[in-house]
Design a protein around this motif. Structure first.
Motif, PDB file in Angstrom:
ATOM      1  N   VAL A 116      -6.678  11.784 -39.289  1.00 49.79           N
ATOM      2  CA  VAL A 116      -7.571  10.904 -38.533  1.00 49.79           C
ATOM      3  C   VAL A 116      -6.867   9.579 -38.253  1.00 49.79           C
ATOM      4  CG1 VAL A 116      -9.788   9.701 -38.502  1.00 49.79           C
ATOM      5  CG2 VAL A 116      -9.610  11.971 -39.548  1.00 49.79           C
ATOM      6  N   GLN A 117      -6.469   8.886 -39.326  1.00 45.01           N
ATOM      7  CA  GLN A 117      -5.871   7.566 -39.149  1.00 45.01           C
ATOM      8  C   GLN A 117      -4.389   7.541 -39.491  1.00 45.01           C
ATOM      9  OE1 GLN A 117      -7.845   4.183 -40.778  1.00 45.01           O
ATOM     10  NE2 GLN A 117      -9.837   4.739 -39.980  1.00 45.01           N
ATOM     11  N   GLY A 118      -3.693   8.581 -39.202  1.00 47.76           N
ATOM     12  CA  GLY A 118      -2.268   8.600 -39.500  1.00 47.76           C
ATOM     13  C   GLY A 118      -1.470   9.214 -38.361  1.00 47.76           C
ATOM     14  N   ASP A 119      -0.157   9.137 -38.504  1.00 51.80           N
ATOM     15  CA  ASP A 119       0.747   9.720 -37.512  1.00 51.80           C
ATOM     16  C   ASP A 119       1.211  11.101 -37.979  1.00 51.80           C
ATOM     17  OD1 ASP A 119       0.561   7.284 -36.235  1.00 51.80           O
ATOM     18  OD2 ASP A 119       2.428   6.524 -37.080  1.00 51.80           O
ATOM     19  N   ILE A 120       1.578  11.922 -37.030  1.00 53.78           N
ATOM     20  CA  ILE A 120       2.156  13.234 -37.343  1.00 53.78           C
ATOM     21  C   ILE A 120       3.482  13.355 -36.601  1.00 53.78           C
ATOM     22  CG2 ILE A 120       1.901  15.731 -37.135  1.00 53.78           C
ATOM     23  CD1 ILE A 120      -1.122  15.316 -37.217  1.00 53.78           C
ATOM     24  N   ALA A 121       4.508  13.777 -37.312  1.00 56.56           N
ATOM     25  CA  ALA A 121       5.812  14.019 -36.681  1.00 56.56           C
ATOM     26  C   ALA A 121       6.273  15.419 -37.057  1.00 56.56           C
ATOM     27  CB  ALA A 121       6.829  12.983 -37.143  1.00 56.56           C
ATOM     28  N   VAL A 122       6.554  16.233 -36.067  1.00 51.43           N
ATOM     29  CA  VAL A 122       7.047  17.593 -36.298  1.00 51.43           C
ATOM     30  C   VAL A 122       8.409  17.711 -35.629  1.00 51.43           C
ATOM     31  CG1 VAL A 122       6.614  20.053 -35.994  1.00 51.43           C
ATOM     32  CG2 VAL A 122       4.682  18.484 -36.288  1.00 51.43           C
ATOM     33  N   ARG A 123       9.393  18.196 -36.389  1.00 50.22           N
ATOM     34  CA  ARG A 123      10.730  18.365 -35.828  1.00 50.22           C
ATOM     35  C   ARG A 123      11.196  19.800 -36.026  1.00 50.22           C
ATOM     36  NH1 ARG A 123      11.582  13.000 -37.975  1.00 50.22           N
ATOM     37  NH2 ARG A 123      12.163  13.877 -39.977  1.00 50.22           N
ATOM     38  N   SER A 124      11.774  20.350 -34.964  1.00 45.28           N
ATOM     39  CA  SER A 124      12.499  21.629 -35.029  1.00 45.28           C
ATOM     40  C   SER A 124      11.660  22.776 -35.574  1.00 45.28           C
ATOM     41  CB  SER A 124      13.767  21.472 -35.890  1.00 45.28           C
ATOM     42  OG  SER A 124      14.572  20.431 -35.399  1.00 45.28           O
ATOM     43  N   SER A 125      10.396  22.804 -35.244  1.00 41.42           N
ATOM     44  CA  SER A 125       9.583  23.968 -35.618  1.00 41.42           C
ATOM     45  C   SER A 125       9.780  25.044 -34.553  1.00 41.42           C
ATOM     46  CB  SER A 125       8.107  23.579 -35.720  1.00 41.42           C
ATOM     47  OG  SER A 125       7.636  23.092 -34.480  1.00 41.42           O
ATOM     48  N   SER A 126       9.480  26.299 -34.916  1.00 38.65           N
ATOM     49  CA  SER A 126       9.678  27.339 -33.902  1.00 38.65           C
ATOM     50  C   SER A 126       8.563  28.368 -33.880  1.00 38.65           C
ATOM     51  CB  SER A 126      11.020  28.049 -34.113  1.00 38.65           C
ATOM     52  OG  SER A 126      11.009  28.777 -35.314  1.00 38.65           O
ATOM     53  N   GLY A 127       7.569  28.216 -34.732  1.00 44.57           N
ATOM     54  CA  GLY A 127       6.397  29.079 -34.627  1.00 44.57           C
ATOM     55  C   GLY A 127       5.331  28.356 -33.822  1.00 44.57           C
ATOM     56  N   GLN A 128       4.105  28.720 -34.008  1.00 46.49           N
ATOM     57  CA  GLN A 128       3.026  27.965 -33.353  1.00 46.49           C
ATOM     58  C   GLN A 128       2.885  26.610 -34.038  1.00 46.49           C
ATOM     59  OE1 GLN A 128      -0.741  29.779 -32.049  1.00 46.49           O
ATOM     60  NE2 GLN A 128      -1.728  28.378 -33.476  1.00 46.49           N
TER      61      GLN A 128
END
Lengths: 296, 79
Positions: A133-145
């Motif tokens: 809700v009140q935070g950031d999300i960082a995703v790197r180099s994923s390859s599934g959904q």
């Protein structure tokens, strides 16, 4: 007021600017107070609900999950590997945030959730789901959904492949170097899509700017800067705006209010669809200047 | 059978359950979507047969519905 939707396929253009720096509110990991490792087997998934704090997920080449956590001494962190999942839970009466560093096998699906949660996932090849809700999300180099959603925070996806869904309500959504089927959405935040050779790209915001592969949408205007060797078919529609192009390619018909027209550059291999309700759509060549009031 | 009524995210009960900052963000974004819906509706009144406008209005309504669903889920999570 701006509302635009764009669907883009296999389009690569020069980036406008790098993603913004991480939020200053992000907590820092410190001394580890829990450090446990459990063995896992393929088919298992990891689920972690952390209402406040940070979760950093990295991958390693072991079929095991290592949980390192920093937390109040009045809390205990339970790590249990069942038949189908690894469950991580906090116990005790202590309040306050918990910061996790997790090492997981790359194949493992990971599901994270929380309210004041900042999550970073790097290299996960299984299904990724992260909601805050009140935070950031960082995703790197994923390859599934990959599903990354925040209400107030920034969502960043970098170098991911596959089916990608990145949404925020009030924050920015930033995608760089992603490939596959991409959905990016914000209501009041900006969306920036850079160097993404997507098979399909659906971008929408109501009150923010859209910048994708050199294209900018602002206050109802969409500016798309594409290289001269682009091979794509463009479908364009605005209701109250107008359309102009620096390329001489002929339109499929007369441009009229609300009517969809198409034109093709090169062999037309990629599909680019842009709709803007009340703004201008302008196709620019590389090096052509954007209007001075466009936020860079 | 007892039926439980869900607290609306925009009601006083919903406001009490949500973090004030989150409540303000949700309310402001709902207003933004409502403005987009109003714009589309006015355009549609002037041009009722326009397929694009119908889709545009439907999309804006879907977005509002999705946000209300998310907000309702938050009311339960944080309440």
């Amino acid at each position: 007021m701006f509302a635009a939707t764009a669907v883009v396929a296999a389009l690569l253009v020069t980036p406008l600017q790098p993603p913004a720096a991480p939020s200053a509110e992000r907590p820092q990991l410190g001394t580890t107070q829990t450090d446990r490792t459990v063995d896992v087997t393929r088919g298992m998934r990891l689920t972690l609900d952390n209402q406040a704090g940070e979760i950093v997920v990295r991958t390693w080449d072991r079929d095991a999950v290592r949980v390192q956590a920093r937390h109040s001494s009045r809390l205990q962190i339970d790590v249990r590997a069942g038949d189908r999942s690894v469950q991580i839970r906090r116990r005790g009466n202590g309040r306050g945030s918990v910061d996790y560093e997790l090492s997981v096998p790359a194949w493992m699906p990971v599901r994270l959730s929380g309210t004041y949660l900042f999550a970073t996932l790097d290299g996960v090849q299984g299904e990724v789901s992260a909601e805050t809700v009140q935070g950031d999300i960082a995703v790197r180099s994923s390859s599934g959904q990959t599903v990354a959603r925040s209400v107030e925070g920034r969502v960043t996806v970098d170098g991911a492949k596959g089916r990608i869904e990145a949404r925020s309500v009030d924050g920015d959504v930033l995608l760089t170097g992603c490939a596959g089927d991409i959905v990016a959405e914000s209501t009041d935040g900006n969306i920036r899509v850079t160097q993404c050779p997507a098979t399909s790209l659906d971008v929408s915001t109501i009150d923010g700017d859209i910048i994708f592969d050199g294209a900018v949408a602002r206050d109802g205007n969409v500016y798309l800067r594409v290289p001269e060797d682009t091979s794509a078919t463009f479908a364009i529609r605005t209701y109250e705006g107008r359309f102009t192009s620096s390329y001489a390619a002929p339109l499929s018909g007369d441009y009229k209010r609300g009517r969809r027209v198409t034109f093709t550059l090169g062999a037309g291999g990629a599909a680019v669809e842009i709709e803007a309700f009340d703004g201008r759509i302008q196709i620019l060549k590389p090096g052509e200047a954007l209007p001075a009031d466009v936020k860079r | 059978m007892r039926r439980t009524t869900a607290p609306s995210p925009t009601s006083d009960q919903g406001r009490d359950r949500l973090d004030p900052r989150t409540y303000e963000v949700l309310e402001r974004n709902l207003r933004t979507i409502d403005r987009a819906i109003d714009e589309a509706r006015r355009a549609l009144e002037a041009d009722p047969g326009n397929v694009y406008l119908n889709n545009h209005l439907a999309g804006a309504r879907q977005r509002k519905l999705a946000l209300l669903r998310r907000a309702t889920a938050l009311v339960y999570t944080e309440g």
